[in-house]
Design an enzyme around this catalytic site. Structure first.
Site, PDB file in Angstrom:
ATOM      1  CB  SER A   8      -0.910   0.015   1.235  1.00 39.00           C
ATOM      2  OG  SER A   8      -1.543   1.269   1.340  1.00 39.00           O
ATOM      3  CG  HIS A  33      -3.908  -1.272  -2.258  1.00 39.22           C
ATOM      4  ND1 HIS A  33      -4.931  -1.954  -2.867  1.00 39.22           N
ATOM      5  CD2 HIS A  33      -4.465  -0.587  -1.221  1.00 39.22           C
ATOM      6  CE1 HIS A  33      -6.063  -1.722  -2.217  1.00 39.22           C
ATOM      7  NE2 HIS A  33      -5.808  -0.872  -1.219  1.00 39.22           N
ATOM      8  CG  ASP A  35      -4.920   2.606   0.668  1.00 38.12           C
ATOM      9  OD1 ASP A  35      -5.884   1.828   0.700  1.00 38.12           O
ATOM     10  OD2 ASP A  35      -3.756   2.269   0.949  1.00 38.12           O
ATOM     11  CG  MET A  37      -8.552   6.997   2.130  1.00 37.74           C
ATOM     12  SD  MET A  37      -7.846   6.811   3.781  1.00 37.74           S
ATOM     13  CE  MET A  37      -6.959   5.252   3.585  1.00 37.74           C
ATOM     14  CG  HIS A  66      -9.507   0.433  -1.572  1.00 38.93           C
ATOM     15  ND1 HIS A  66      -9.108   0.070  -0.301  1.00 38.93           N
ATOM     16  CD2 HIS A  66     -10.858   0.422  -1.566  1.00 38.93           C
ATOM     17  CE1 HIS A  66     -10.181  -0.137   0.443  1.00 38.93           C
ATOM     18  NE2 HIS A  66     -11.248   0.074  -0.301  1.00 38.93           N
ATOM     19  CG  MET A  68     -11.535   3.245   1.066  1.00 37.43           C
ATOM     20  SD  MET A  68     -10.173   3.033   2.231  1.00 37.43           S
ATOM     21  CE  MET A  68      -8.764   3.265   1.126  1.00 37.43           C
ATOM     22  CG  MET A 151     -12.391  -2.955   3.624  1.00 39.04           C
ATOM     23  SD  MET A 151     -10.742  -2.481   3.022  1.00 39.04           S
ATOM     24  CE  MET A 151     -10.070  -1.612   4.445  1.00 39.04           C
ATOM     25  CG  ASP A 185      -6.510  -2.923   2.482  1.00 37.99           C
ATOM     26  OD1 ASP A 185      -5.602  -2.816   3.308  1.00 37.99           O
ATOM     27  OD2 ASP A 185      -6.909  -1.975   1.774  1.00 37.99           O
TER      28      ASP A 185
END
Length: 233
Positions: A8, A33, A35, A37, A66, A68, A151, A185
């Protein structure tokens, strides 16, 4: 199906993201990966499509994005345009139901067609969401789902403790869909990887465990070996 290790980049140095990304690939990682957000769907705020677009210019790695974010439909165009290889969005994030989830899936397919891209479509569920909400989506082959992300922490921050009870969802999915890519994850490390592997997870995200390791290459090898041991049984 194979073991796939995804460091990540949330645990990397954002001022040297391309360097850290390519270093992870050189150390044996399979994917990168990312992230994403938005400070709304989750409390933390990280990076968006412009950073992914910049990163794409400097790495050939598989960018596993990913999202979010609330209303991922608003961002599908931008992330495909930026060069995302996979978009994972949350079942809970559009409107928290089957129809809204299917609309996001359709939107990814439409954007791929318009942009002549081949971005994969994946879906995640938070710890409190039952796994059976995914069955109608996975049973409809027209949805062409690449992966399911389970998750094992509440999404939003790195470095949280592994929620072992979430592995029951992985077991259910593996039993029902033997060939599905199942990603885990949250809190994955050398200490918890065997639980993931024995439950049926074949794709793992690890941030702190890899980036803060004294020997990241060895850590990646340990994670891979645990999964491969189970896959070969």
């Amino acid at each position: 199906m194979k073991a796939i290790i995804c460091p990540s980049l949330l645990s990397g140095d954002f001022a040297n993201l391309a360097h850290d990304a390519n270093r992870m690939l050189d150390l044996g990682a399979d994917w990168l990966h990312v992230d994403v957000m938005d400070g709304h769907f989750v409390n933390n705020l990280t990076i968006g499509a412009p950073v992914v677009k910049s990163l794409r210019k400097h790495t050939k790695g598989f960018l596993d994005c990913h999202l979010m974010v609330t209303h991922p439909s608003k961002w599908v165009h931008d992330f495909i345009d930026a060069g995302a290889d996979n978009i994972t969005f949350h079942y809970e994030a559009e409107n928290g139901d089957l129809e809204s989830t299917k609309r996001v899936i359709q939107l990814i397919q439409e954007e791929n067609s318009k942009q002549q891209k081949n971005c994969k479509t994946s879906i995640s569920v938070k710890p409190k969401t039952p796994v059976d909400v995914l069955f109608p989506i996975l049973d409809d082959k027209n949805n062409d789902i690449f992966m399911i992300l389970i998750m094992s922490v509440e999404p939003g921050f790195g470095g949280q403790s592994f929620m072992s009870e979430q592995m029951e969802k992985v077991k259910i999915l593996r039993h029902k869909y033997p060939n599905l890519n199942i990603q885990v994850d949250g809190g994955v490390s050398e200490e918890t990887i065997d639980k993931v592997a024995k439950s049926g997870g074949n794709v793992v995200v690890a941030g702190s465990a890899i980036f803060k390791s004294k020997d990241p290459k060895q850590t990646i090898q340990v994670l891979r070996q645990s999964i491969e041991t189970q896959l070969n049984k």
